[in-house]
Design a protein around this motif. Structure first.
Motif, short mmCIF file in Angstrom:
data_model
loop_
_atom_site.label_atom_id
_atom_site.label_comp_id
_atom_site.label_asym_id
_atom_site.label_seq_id
_atom_site.Cartn_x
_atom_site.Cartn_y
_atom_site.Cartn_z
N ASN A 141 40.20 -3.01 10.60
CA ASN A 141 39.34 -4.03 10.01
C ASN A 141 37.88 -3.81 10.43
O ASN A 141 37.58 -2.93 11.24
N ALA A 142 37.01 -4.60 9.88
CA ALA A 142 35.57 -4.42 10.10
C ALA A 142 35.18 -4.63 11.56
O ALA A 142 34.31 -3.92 12.08
N ALA A 143 35.82 -5.59 12.23
CA ALA A 143 35.48 -5.86 13.64
C ALA A 143 35.85 -4.65 14.51
O ALA A 143 35.06 -4.23 15.38
N TYR A 144 37.04 -4.09 14.28
CA TYR A 144 37.45 -2.91 15.04
C TYR A 144 36.48 -1.75 14.78
O TYR A 144 36.05 -1.08 15.72
N GLU A 145 36.17 -1.51 13.52
CA GLU A 145 35.28 -0.41 13.17
C GLU A 145 33.90 -0.59 13.80
O GLU A 145 33.29 0.37 14.28
N SER A 146 33.42 -1.82 13.85
CA SER A 146 32.13 -2.11 14.48
C SER A 146 32.19 -1.85 15.99
O SER A 146 31.28 -1.24 16.57
N ASP A 147 33.28 -2.30 16.63
CA ASP A 147 33.45 -2.09 18.07
C ASP A 147 33.58 -0.60 18.38
O ASP A 147 33.02 -0.11 19.37
N TYR A 148 34.32 0.12 17.54
CA TYR A 148 34.51 1.56 17.74
C TYR A 148 33.16 2.29 17.61
O TYR A 148 32.82 3.12 18.45
N ALA A 149 32.41 1.96 16.57
CA ALA A 149 31.10 2.60 16.36
C ALA A 149 30.15 2.29 17.51
O ALA A 149 29.41 3.16 17.98
N SER A 150 30.18 1.06 17.99
CA SER A 150 29.33 0.68 19.12
C SER A 150 29.71 1.45 20.38
O SER A 150 28.85 1.90 21.13
N ALA A 151 31.02 1.61 20.60
CA ALA A 151 31.48 2.37 21.76
C ALA A 151 31.02 3.83 21.67
O ALA A 151 30.58 4.41 22.67
N LEU A 152 31.09 4.41 20.48
CA LEU A 152 30.63 5.79 20.31
C LEU A 152 29.12 5.90 20.58
O LEU A 152 28.67 6.86 21.21
N ALA A 194 33.83 -2.94 33.29
CA ALA A 194 33.60 -2.35 31.96
C ALA A 194 34.59 -2.91 30.95
O ALA A 194 34.20 -3.28 29.83
N LEU A 195 35.84 -3.02 31.34
CA LEU A 195 36.85 -3.54 30.41
C LEU A 195 36.72 -5.05 30.25
O LEU A 195 36.99 -5.59 29.18
N LEU A 216 37.63 0.54 22.31
CA LEU A 216 37.05 1.26 23.45
C LEU A 216 37.97 2.40 23.88
O LEU A 216 37.52 3.53 24.06
N PHE A 217 39.26 2.12 24.03
CA PHE A 217 40.22 3.17 24.39
C PHE A 217 40.19 4.32 23.38
O PHE A 217 40.13 5.49 23.77
N ASP A 218 40.23 3.97 22.10
CA ASP A 218 40.24 4.99 21.05
C ASP A 218 38.97 5.84 21.08
O ASP A 218 39.05 7.07 20.98
N ALA A 219 37.83 5.20 21.22
CA ALA A 219 36.56 5.93 21.22
C ALA A 219 36.46 6.86 22.43
O ALA A 219 36.05 8.02 22.30
N VAL A 220 36.84 6.36 23.60
CA VAL A 220 36.78 7.18 24.82
C VAL A 220 37.70 8.38 24.69
O VAL A 220 37.33 9.51 25.01
N MET A 221 38.91 8.15 24.19
CA MET A 221 39.86 9.25 24.02
C MET A 221 39.37 10.24 22.98
O MET A 221 39.45 11.46 23.18
N ASP A 222 38.85 9.75 21.87
CA ASP A 222 38.37 10.64 20.80
C ASP A 222 37.21 11.52 21.25
O ASP A 222 37.02 12.62 20.74
N LYS A 223 36.44 11.06 22.23
CA LYS A 223 35.33 11.85 22.75
C LYS A 223 35.75 12.74 23.92
O LYS A 223 34.93 13.41 24.54
N GLY A 224 37.05 12.75 24.24
CA GLY A 224 37.57 13.68 25.23
C GLY A 224 37.46 13.24 26.67
O GLY A 224 37.48 14.07 27.58
N HIS A 225 37.40 11.95 26.92
CA HIS A 225 37.25 11.44 28.29
C HIS A 225 38.53 10.77 28.79
O HIS A 225 38.50 9.71 29.41
#
Length: 97
Positions: free
Chosen positions: A2-13, A30-31, A46-55
């Motif tokens: 949904n839009a909220a998740y996508e916004s949070d994901y983009a902000s985390a990136l 942080a959490l 946050l978990f998804d973004a961190v994992m997708d960036k290899g951390h």
């Protein structure tokens, strides 16, 4: 998603350097900020973004933080290891018949 998740994901990136540093130094804080911002959905983003960036290791180390709320620790453990976390070979008892 949904839009909220996508916004949070983009902000985390967008703030990944800060997030990785925060998770490494004070994972509970942080959490907690993610929880306050958007609850469970923001934590997942946050978990998804961190994992997708290899951390991944930062998330693994965060499991050791005593200040993590129980539900966040459970969610992170399932996220990292799935439903059945592997037991170290040292603790496995092999029976030979």
């Amino acid at each position: 998603m949904n839009a909220a998740y996508e916004s949070d994901y983009a902000s985390a990136l967008d703030h990944m350097d800060f997030i990785v540093k925060s998770l490494a130094e004070k994972p509970g804080r942080a959490l907690d900020l993610a929880i306050q911002h958007g609850g469970e959905e923001a934590v997942q983003a946050l978990f998804d973004a961190v994992m997708d960036k290899g951390h991944r290791m930062v998330l693994v180390q965060a499991l050791n933080a005593p200040s993590l709320p129980g539900w966040v620790r459970d969610k992170l453990e399932v996220f990292l290891y799935g439903q059945n976390r592997q037991v170290a070979a040292l603790f496995c008892k092999k029976v030979v018949h």
